[in-house]
Enzyme design. Structure first.
Site, PDB file in Angstrom:
ATOM      1  N   GLU A   1      44.009  73.725  29.307  1.00 40.98           N
ATOM      2  CA  GLU A   1      43.336  72.861  30.136  1.00 40.98           C
ATOM      3  C   GLU A   1      41.826  72.796  29.868  1.00 40.98           C
ATOM      4  OE1 GLU A   1      43.918  72.650  34.699  1.00 40.98           O
ATOM      5  OE2 GLU A   1      41.895  73.328  34.756  1.00 40.98           O
TER       6      GLU A   1
ATOM      7  N   HIS B   1      45.298  64.359  34.070  1.00 39.49           N
ATOM      8  CA  HIS B   1      45.523  64.878  35.403  1.00 39.49           C
ATOM      9  C   HIS B   1      45.203  63.261  36.219  1.00 39.49           C
ATOM     10  CE1 HIS B   1      44.866  69.387  35.152  1.00 39.49           C
ATOM     11  NE2 HIS B   1      45.423  68.915  33.863  1.00 39.49           N
TER      12      HIS B   1
ATOM     13  N   ARG C   1      48.517  65.356  44.253  1.00 40.61           N
ATOM     14  CA  ARG C   1      47.757  64.662  45.394  1.00 40.61           C
ATOM     15  C   ARG C   1      46.459  64.923  45.638  1.00 40.61           C
ATOM     16  NH1 ARG C   1      48.044  67.967  51.027  1.00 40.61           N
ATOM     17  NH2 ARG C   1      46.399  68.614  49.906  1.00 40.61           N
ATOM     18  N   GLY C   2      45.914  66.166  45.212  1.00 37.59           N
ATOM     19  CA  GLY C   2      44.570  66.352  45.186  1.00 37.59           C
ATOM     20  C   GLY C   2      44.201  67.074  46.583  1.00 37.59           C
ATOM     21  N   ASP C   3      43.050  67.518  46.660  1.00 36.99           N
ATOM     22  CA  ASP C   3      42.440  68.256  47.988  1.00 36.99           C
ATOM     23  C   ASP C   3      42.008  67.194  48.926  1.00 36.99           C
ATOM     24  OD1 ASP C   3      43.196  70.828  47.477  1.00 36.99           O
ATOM     25  OD2 ASP C   3      41.704  71.027  45.985  1.00 36.99           O
TER      26      ASP C   3
ATOM     27  N   HIS D   1      51.291  77.034  48.452  1.00 39.41           N
ATOM     28  CA  HIS D   1      50.016  76.114  48.709  1.00 39.41           C
ATOM     29  C   HIS D   1      49.520  76.407  49.959  1.00 39.41           C
ATOM     30  CE1 HIS D   1      47.917  72.327  49.604  1.00 39.41           C
ATOM     31  NE2 HIS D   1      47.620  72.402  48.474  1.00 39.41           N
TER      32      HIS D   1
ATOM     33  N   LYS E   1      36.165  77.043  27.249  1.00 39.17           N
ATOM     34  CA  LYS E   1      35.346  78.206  26.432  1.00 39.17           C
ATOM     35  C   LYS E   1      36.050  78.476  25.005  1.00 39.17           C
ATOM     36  CE  LYS E   1      32.785  80.687  29.853  1.00 39.17           C
ATOM     37  NZ  LYS E   1      33.159  81.458  31.137  1.00 39.17           N
TER      38      LYS E   1
HETATM   39  P1  FAD Z   1      51.636  68.080  46.892  1.00 43.33           P
HETATM   40  O1  FAD Z   1      52.713  68.504  45.943  1.00 43.33           O
HETATM   41  O2  FAD Z   1      51.750  66.695  47.516  1.00 43.33           O
HETATM   42  O3  FAD Z   1      51.601  69.128  48.033  1.00 43.33           O
HETATM   43  C1  FAD Z   1      50.563  69.187  48.817  1.00 43.33           C
HETATM   44  C2  FAD Z   1      50.916  69.916  50.165  1.00 43.33           C
HETATM   45  O4  FAD Z   1      51.958  68.968  50.762  1.00 43.33           O
HETATM   46  C3  FAD Z   1      51.852  71.041  49.944  1.00 43.33           C
HETATM   47  O5  FAD Z   1      51.623  72.038  51.162  1.00 43.33           O
HETATM   48  C4  FAD Z   1      53.080  70.795  49.957  1.00 43.33           C
HETATM   49  O6  FAD Z   1      53.995  71.855  50.637  1.00 43.33           O
HETATM   50  C5  FAD Z   1      53.204  69.598  50.983  1.00 43.33           C
HETATM   51  N1  FAD Z   1      54.126  68.703  50.751  1.00 43.33           N
HETATM   52  C6  FAD Z   1      54.350  68.084  49.688  1.00 43.33           C
HETATM   53  N2  FAD Z   1      55.435  67.117  49.719  1.00 43.33           N
HETATM   54  C7  FAD Z   1      55.704  67.014  51.000  1.00 43.33           C
HETATM   55  C8  FAD Z   1      56.525  66.161  51.812  1.00 43.33           C
HETATM   56  N3  FAD Z   1      57.399  65.315  51.053  1.00 43.33           N
HETATM   57  N4  FAD Z   1      56.802  66.400  53.094  1.00 43.33           N
HETATM   58  C9  FAD Z   1      55.879  67.112  53.742  1.00 43.33           C
HETATM   59  N5  FAD Z   1      54.923  68.296  52.909  1.00 43.33           N
HETATM   60  C10 FAD Z   1      54.936  67.808  51.782  1.00 43.33           C
HETATM   61  N6  FAD Z   1      42.861  68.854  41.735  1.00 43.33           N
HETATM   62  C11 FAD Z   1      42.151  67.925  41.380  1.00 43.33           C
HETATM   63  O7  FAD Z   1      41.364  67.356  42.226  1.00 43.33           O
HETATM   64  N7  FAD Z   1      42.012  67.565  40.026  1.00 43.33           N
HETATM   65  C12 FAD Z   1      42.896  68.080  39.078  1.00 43.33           C
HETATM   66  O8  FAD Z   1      42.777  67.867  37.780  1.00 43.33           O
HETATM   67  C13 FAD Z   1      43.604  68.899  39.433  1.00 43.33           C
HETATM   68  N8  FAD Z   1      44.624  69.658  38.773  1.00 43.33           N
HETATM   69  C14 FAD Z   1      45.227  70.581  38.988  1.00 43.33           C
HETATM   70  C15 FAD Z   1      46.213  71.321  37.982  1.00 43.33           C
HETATM   71  C16 FAD Z   1      47.247  72.331  38.483  1.00 43.33           C
HETATM   72  C17 FAD Z   1      48.027  72.863  37.327  1.00 43.33           C
HETATM   73  C18 FAD Z   1      47.063  72.624  39.804  1.00 43.33           C
HETATM   74  C19 FAD Z   1      48.132  73.876  40.301  1.00 43.33           C
HETATM   75  C20 FAD Z   1      46.348  72.033  41.068  1.00 43.33           C
HETATM   76  C21 FAD Z   1      45.253  71.259  40.315  1.00 43.33           C
HETATM   77  N9  FAD Z   1      44.602  70.465  41.414  1.00 43.33           N
HETATM   78  C22 FAD Z   1      43.589  69.815  40.801  1.00 43.33           C
HETATM   79  C23 FAD Z   1      44.487  71.069  42.668  1.00 43.33           C
HETATM   80  C24 FAD Z   1      45.605  70.169  43.634  1.00 43.33           C
HETATM   81  O9  FAD Z   1      45.110  68.791  43.587  1.00 43.33           O
HETATM   82  C25 FAD Z   1      45.621  70.916  45.143  1.00 43.33           C
HETATM   83  O10 FAD Z   1      45.991  72.266  44.881  1.00 43.33           O
HETATM   84  C26 FAD Z   1      46.078  70.055  46.187  1.00 43.33           C
HETATM   85  O11 FAD Z   1      45.954  70.681  47.423  1.00 43.33           O
HETATM   86  C27 FAD Z   1      47.744  69.825  45.989  1.00 43.33           C
HETATM   87  O12 FAD Z   1      48.065  69.056  45.035  1.00 43.33           O
HETATM   88  P2  FAD Z   1      49.834  68.970  44.825  1.00 43.33           P
HETATM   89  O13 FAD Z   1      49.788  67.769  43.768  1.00 43.33           O
HETATM   90  O14 FAD Z   1      50.298  70.099  44.600  1.00 43.33           O
HETATM   91  O15 FAD Z   1      50.141  68.218  46.250  1.00 43.33           O
END
Ligand code: FAD
Length: 291
Positions: free
Chosen positions: A17, A77, A107-109, A150, A272
């Site tokens: 990454e 991403h 989804r993102g934060d 999460h 790095k």
């Molecule tokens: P989701 O899969 O949508 O989950 C988010 C929350 O919602 C979880 O608690 C889940 O249990 C809950 N949820 C999911 N689906 C449902 C549903 N149908 N009903 C009810 N609840 C539900 N962030 C960035 O901004 N840019 C990046 O490039 C980036 N890269 C990443 C790469 C990796 C490998 C990882 C692990 C994380 C990355 N992140 C990045 C961080 C990520 O965006 C955050 O962790 C974010 O909070 C959750 O994204 P997610 O796609 O896992 O969300």
């Protein structure tokens, strides 16, 4: 090539990454890094997407460079929090016109200042909604998973939500960082039981900076096992020693994961080259062995 097809080759898929330079730096600052990382022969390289699309242009450009200049598959991403369907459509077009076939759907934060009521008002509420949309557009789609859950959910809910994300069309999964392999093995037992059967890559970060890793782990809620904490404490003020110990710890994690039979290793390179080289040199024979 669709990255999901790489996982059928009976050996671990090794990926990196990278992240785009921040707004104070021009994109050229990463060109040498990509050039050097490419010599380590990763199976694919993923490029992060800044919160709210803040690095959008750079993400596209870097993913395109990796794919079209170095002939290495790129995984771009993409986050959907706060994005409208037309914004997602426009970035999909950019990816397609740059020959990018693989997207990590996220989804993102939520932004800190986002109103509670706005959190679920967008065109895409969860990553699974974006995943279903990307699949309709013929992308190979990856998703994120969390061996330690999460931070917004409890473990059972998070597990079932992961199943929904996979059922929406996720082709393979990449984990958040973790420092205790046993946690991943236990998590994998649970995902097997509920019928999640796409390939899993394990996200590994070599620690080279104690402060930085404490910040990252407190943000994502991942735990620090005693063995790892001792390293952080002992070498916190000795950067060279910490780097050596951090690399050794990451190599040990990777060898154990590959011996266990993990489908892939995703190395958070932090851009790095030296650190990545040391790790790749240490697993040069191991990576080519059958799973
Ligand atoms: P989701 O899969 O949508 O989950 C988010 C929350 O919602 C979880 O608690 C889940 O249990 C809950 N949820 C999911 N689906 C449902 C549903 N149908 N009903 C009810 N609840 C539900 N962030 C960035 O901004 N840019 C990046 O490039 C980036 N890269 C990443 C790469 C990796 C490998 C990882 C692990 C994380 C990355 N992140 C990045 C961080 C990520 O965006 C955050 O962790 C974010 O909070 C959750 O994204 P997610 O796609 O896992 O969300």
């Amino acid at each position: 090539m669709k990255i999901k097809d790489m996982y059928n080759k009976n050996r671990p898929v090794i990926s990196f990454e990278v992240f785009p330079p921040n707004t104070n730096h021009s994109i050229e600052t990463i060109y040498d890094t990509i050039h050097d990382l490419a010599t380590f022969n990763p199976d694919f390289v993923s490029v992060t997407y800044g919160a709210g699309g803040s690095t959008r242009g750079k993400t596209v450009e870097i993913a395109s460079l990796i794919k079209n200049k170095y002939n290495i598959e790129s995984l771009a991403h993409l986050t959907c929090v706060g994005a409208s369907k037309s914004e997602i459509d426009s970035i999909i077009k950019e990816y397609q016109s740059n020959n990018i076939e693989n997207i990590l759907s996220l989804r993102g934060d939520f932004p800190k200042d986002m109103d509670e009521k706005d959190k679920h008002n967008g065109d895409f509420t969860y990553a699974s909604d974006l995943t279903a949309y990307l699949k309709k557009n013929d992308f190979c789609v990856a998703g994120a998973y969390y061996p330690e859950t999460h931070y917004e959910n409890n473990d059972l809910m998070d597990l079932f939500n992961l199943k929904k994300k996979v059922d929406a069309g996720t082709d393979f999964l990449i984990s958040q960082i973790f420092f205790d392999n046993e946690l991943l093995y236990k998590f994998k037992d649970k995902t097997d039981k509920i019928g999640i059967n796409v390939p899993f890559s394990a996200g590994i970060i070599p620690v080279t900076n104690a402060k930085q890793i404490k910040r990252i782990t407190s943000l994502c809620g991942c735990s620090l096992p005693p063995k790892f904490q001792r390293i952080l404490e002992k070498y916190a003020d000795k950067p060279e020693a910490l780097t050596e110990a951090g690399i050794a710890y990451a190599i040990e994690q990777i060898i154990d994961l590959i011996s266990w039979g993990i489908d892939g290793i995703h190395l958070y390179t932090m851009n790095k080259v030296d650190t990545t080289k040391k790790i790749m040199d240490s697993i040069s024979h191991i990576r080519d062995l059958s799973k």
